[in-house]
Design an enzyme around this catalytic site. Sequence first.
Site, PDB file in Angstrom:
ATOM      1  N   THR A   1      39.316  38.416  42.198  1.00 35.08           N
ATOM      2  CA  THR A   1      40.401  38.895  41.345  1.00 35.08           C
ATOM      3  C   THR A   1      41.143  40.080  41.935  1.00 35.08           C
ATOM      4  O   THR A   1      42.334  40.236  41.692  1.00 35.08           O
ATOM      5  CB  THR A   1      39.884  39.264  39.943  1.00 35.08           C
ATOM      6  OG1 THR A   1      38.844  40.236  40.064  1.00 35.08           O
ATOM      7  CG2 THR A   1      39.358  38.045  39.212  1.00 35.08           C
ATOM      8  N   CYS A   2      40.461  40.889  42.734  1.00 33.36           N
ATOM      9  CA  CYS A   2      41.143  42.055  43.310  1.00 33.36           C
ATOM     10  C   CYS A   2      42.218  41.641  44.306  1.00 33.36           C
ATOM     11  O   CYS A   2      43.124  42.409  44.607  1.00 33.36           O
ATOM     12  CB  CYS A   2      40.146  43.009  43.954  1.00 33.36           C
ATOM     13  SG  CYS A   2      39.168  42.256  45.252  1.00 33.36           S
TER      14      CYS A   2
END
Length: 157
Positions: A124-125
Amino acid sequence: RIKSQSAAFMRGLSAVVEPDWLRMLSPEELQMIISGSSKPIDVADLRANTVYGGGYSDEDPTVVAFWRVLSTLGNGDLELLLRFVTSCSRPPLLGFRDLQPKFCVQRTSHPAEEADTRLPTASTCMNLLKLPSYTNERDLEERLLYALRSGAGFELS
């Protein structure tokens, strides 16, 4: 009960945004700026603003199948996809061209004989969907929906 937490939030927000500017916005406008658009997810816009990694391209058979599957999903499942890949279920306010980093679909390094049994994962980062090279669209759809609907996070990595 939450007075101290609210005060701490406001101190942090005020360090980044002038409080007078915030007063110009309605609560709904502020929520939209922070959380993104509440409009339905535009798959064509997402596709037009997607980058690829690990040898994938827009013409790869797995990627073509991925976009075909996405075009059949309802907005609820598309929101789950966005949450899975970006940690936010709403699209960017001005469209996916403003998503940073760009939405990315990357081929995993699993051997071909294992790909159909693997689940997609995400970072997700980096707004990164790690998608195995599925040999058929049915397996891709089943594994993708399982990953999205399981409600799991890092434990699927």
